[in-house]
Motif scaffolding. Sequence first.
Motif, mmCIF file in Angstrom:
data_model
loop_
_atom_site.group_PDB
_atom_site.id
_atom_site.type_symbol
_atom_site.label_atom_id
_atom_site.label_comp_id
_atom_site.label_asym_id
_atom_site.label_seq_id
_atom_site.Cartn_x
_atom_site.Cartn_y
_atom_site.Cartn_z
ATOM 1 N N MET A 50 0.810 -1.213 0.000
ATOM 2 C CA MET A 50 0.000 0.000 0.000
ATOM 3 C C MET A 50 0.848 1.270 0.000
ATOM 4 O O MET A 50 0.817 2.074 0.942
ATOM 5 C CB MET A 50 -0.966 0.007 1.190
ATOM 6 C CG MET A 50 -1.927 -1.162 1.224
ATOM 7 S SD MET A 50 -2.998 -1.273 -0.235
ATOM 8 C CE MET A 50 -4.139 0.056 0.066
ATOM 9 N N PRO A 51 1.624 1.505 -1.046
ATOM 10 C CA PRO A 51 2.339 2.783 -1.145
ATOM 11 C C PRO A 51 1.336 3.919 -1.284
ATOM 12 O O PRO A 51 0.365 3.809 -2.025
ATOM 13 C CB PRO A 51 3.183 2.610 -2.414
ATOM 14 C CG PRO A 51 2.419 1.625 -3.246
ATOM 15 C CD PRO A 51 1.792 0.680 -2.252
ATOM 16 N N THR A 52 1.577 5.008 -0.562
ATOM 17 C CA THR A 52 0.596 6.103 -0.564
ATOM 18 C C THR A 52 1.241 7.412 -0.980
ATOM 19 O O THR A 52 1.121 7.851 -2.117
ATOM 20 C CB THR A 52 -0.064 6.227 0.816
ATOM 21 O OG1 THR A 52 -0.586 4.955 1.209
ATOM 22 C CG2 THR A 52 -1.215 7.232 0.786
ATOM 23 N N GLY A 53 1.924 8.081 -0.038
ATOM 24 C CA GLY A 53 2.477 9.394 -0.333
ATOM 25 C C GLY A 53 3.727 9.337 -1.186
ATOM 26 O O GLY A 53 4.442 8.333 -1.219
ATOM 27 N N THR B 35 5.093 11.582 -10.936
ATOM 28 C CA THR B 35 5.277 10.273 -10.323
ATOM 29 C C THR B 35 4.031 9.968 -9.500
ATOM 30 O O THR B 35 3.568 10.810 -8.726
ATOM 31 C CB THR B 35 6.533 10.243 -9.446
ATOM 32 O OG1 THR B 35 7.637 10.764 -10.201
ATOM 33 C CG2 THR B 35 6.861 8.831 -9.030
ATOM 34 N N VAL B 36 3.479 8.770 -9.684
ATOM 35 C CA VAL B 36 2.186 8.416 -9.113
ATOM 36 C C VAL B 36 2.311 7.117 -8.325
ATOM 37 O O VAL B 36 2.928 6.157 -8.797
ATOM 38 C CB VAL B 36 1.133 8.233 -10.232
ATOM 39 C CG1 VAL B 36 -0.227 7.852 -9.648
ATOM 40 C CG2 VAL B 36 1.016 9.498 -11.076
ATOM 41 N N THR B 37 1.740 7.087 -7.126
ATOM 42 C CA THR B 37 1.605 5.817 -6.405
ATOM 43 C C THR B 37 0.236 5.237 -6.718
ATOM 44 O O THR B 37 -0.737 5.975 -6.877
ATOM 45 C CB THR B 37 1.717 6.004 -4.880
ATOM 46 O OG1 THR B 37 0.723 6.939 -4.442
ATOM 47 C CG2 THR B 37 3.097 6.501 -4.497
ATOM 48 N N GLN B 38 0.180 3.915 -6.824
ATOM 49 C CA GLN B 38 -1.129 3.284 -6.956
ATOM 50 C C GLN B 38 -1.120 1.933 -6.259
ATOM 51 O O GLN B 38 -0.123 1.209 -6.259
ATOM 52 C CB GLN B 38 -1.572 3.177 -8.406
ATOM 53 C CG GLN B 38 -0.726 2.372 -9.349
ATOM 54 C CD GLN B 38 -1.363 2.349 -10.745
ATOM 55 O OE1 GLN B 38 -2.273 3.113 -11.077
ATOM 56 N NE2 GLN B 38 -0.887 1.460 -11.581
ATOM 57 N N SER B 39 -2.253 1.634 -5.642
ATOM 58 C CA SER B 39 -2.351 0.384 -4.894
ATOM 59 C C SER B 39 -3.805 0.066 -4.623
ATOM 60 O O SER B 39 -4.657 0.954 -4.544
ATOM 61 C CB SER B 39 -1.589 0.478 -3.560
ATOM 62 O OG SER B 39 -2.097 1.527 -2.760
ATOM 63 N N VAL B 40 -4.078 -1.216 -4.507
ATOM 64 C CA VAL B 40 -5.353 -1.724 -4.052
ATOM 65 C C VAL B 40 -5.039 -3.035 -3.361
ATOM 66 O O VAL B 40 -4.034 -3.690 -3.680
ATOM 67 C CB VAL B 40 -6.359 -1.887 -5.211
ATOM 68 C CG1 VAL B 40 -5.941 -2.997 -6.140
ATOM 69 C CG2 VAL B 40 -7.771 -2.099 -4.691
ATOM 70 N N SER B 41 -5.856 -3.448 -2.424
ATOM 71 C CA SER B 41 -5.496 -4.502 -1.469
ATOM 72 C C SER B 41 -4.838 -5.728 -2.079
ATOM 73 O O SER B 41 -3.800 -6.177 -1.620
ATOM 74 C CB SER B 41 -6.724 -4.916 -0.669
ATOM 75 O OG SER B 41 -7.744 -5.371 -1.531
ATOM 76 N N SER B 42 -5.413 -6.308 -3.122
ATOM 77 C CA SER B 42 -4.885 -7.575 -3.637
ATOM 78 C C SER B 42 -4.286 -7.449 -5.021
ATOM 79 O O SER B 42 -3.966 -8.448 -5.654
ATOM 80 C CB SER B 42 -6.005 -8.626 -3.666
ATOM 81 O OG SER B 42 -7.060 -8.185 -4.505
ATOM 82 N N ASP B 43 -4.129 -6.218 -5.497
ATOM 83 C CA ASP B 43 -3.662 -6.048 -6.873
ATOM 84 C C ASP B 43 -2.352 -5.272 -6.904
ATOM 85 O O ASP B 43 -1.406 -5.638 -6.239
ATOM 86 C CB ASP B 43 -4.754 -5.346 -7.687
ATOM 87 C CG ASP B 43 -4.587 -5.531 -9.195
ATOM 88 O OD1 ASP B 43 -3.540 -6.039 -9.605
ATOM 89 O OD2 ASP B 43 -5.509 -5.156 -9.936
#
Length: 408
Positions: A134-137, A373-381
């Motif tokens: 879960m990368p965020t900032g 530069t963009v972080t993106q995340s979702v629980s299982s992906d």
Amino acid sequence: MALGAYPNSVVPDISPMTYPNSVAQDIGLMTFPNSVATYIGLMTYPNSVVPDIGLMTYQNSVVPDIGLMTYQNSVAPDIGLMTYPNSVVPDTGLLAYRNSYDMSDVRDRKEEAEVSKLVRRLGRKGKNKGQFNMPTGIAITKAGDIVVSDTENHRIQIFSSDGVFKHMFGSRGNELTELCYPVCVAMTTDDCIAVTDSVNACIKVFAQCGEFQNKYGNDSFLEFPYGIAITHDNFMIVSDICKHKIFVLYPSGGIYSEFGSYGSKPREFDHPYYVTVNTKKQIIVSDSGNSSVKIFQFEGKLLRVFSANDFRIGDTFCAVQGVCTDSLDNTILICNNAVYIVTKNGRLWEVITAKDGLSYPKCVAFGHAGRLTVTQSVSSDRHEVLIMEYSPEDFKSLNSLLLYAISV
């Protein structure tokens, strides 16, 4: 609901709903600008459309095992898909026969579709160096290095401007040198890393090597700090998503001003996750729960509110997330899985979309090398960072329009 096809053409007899550069059907297609997606697994590749429910591809065509009929270089589905290689024939009631469609336009669309702004993807889910949970900032140093808050690994990772892993620091805990769900990061004027240490209810500052420098705030006034931005004179702007409030802190850490409370009125917030500040020291808040962008003077006076009606992207609900500014003071916003420039009247001007690799973007940062530069995340992906080509100069011509970037 059958579609009939002629050579090199598509004849729909149903009425899809269209948005600019995309197709949405009333049988389950969910679209973002310049892309096609479905709730049941459509994935697009060059020259074809391949769902994960049984499509088989052949030369210049698509043959599913569930009812698509193909002719010479064309597709006749009986469930509503309309495709040419790398293109889509939208619109309602379109009747196209051989030679009635301008093939030079098809080639132009194909060349355009093959151009992506994606430079590099970094990471995947994991606990090793260069991996994320879960990368965020995200923030960019003066040298162009990429700083990422790896939230559920309770650490900060640093990469070169080209995405090469350099080092990381942090571990879970409540000591001064430890972090517990670090969320957002920003660079101080002396190029140190300021982190919203959410569960520990404070802001911590570290040297880029990971050495602890200072701590600001405490649970006497912060409850769950999330977004952070820093002005050119080192004031800190922090959003608290439990108090639904914005705090402006002196460089020494004391409270300069605070504003906001829970609600849906213009001066209220509902989980203001992300915040940024421009060169005029106007505070720009991504008010996620109210699906709006709000701009305030530094002391907290409300200047403008933009919501879905102003955005005009065809969606009644807009999931606003990360926000930043570029070198020309354009406001850049993540909304509904795409990146936009916010114009003067609140309309969103498309910059990066799903065709460039976006799927679950959270936070965005501008680097002076001319990249986003963009972080993106979702629980299982996906758990990753994307480096994207971007030049503020490409949008400079918009300065001649009344639509352009926020200027109050």
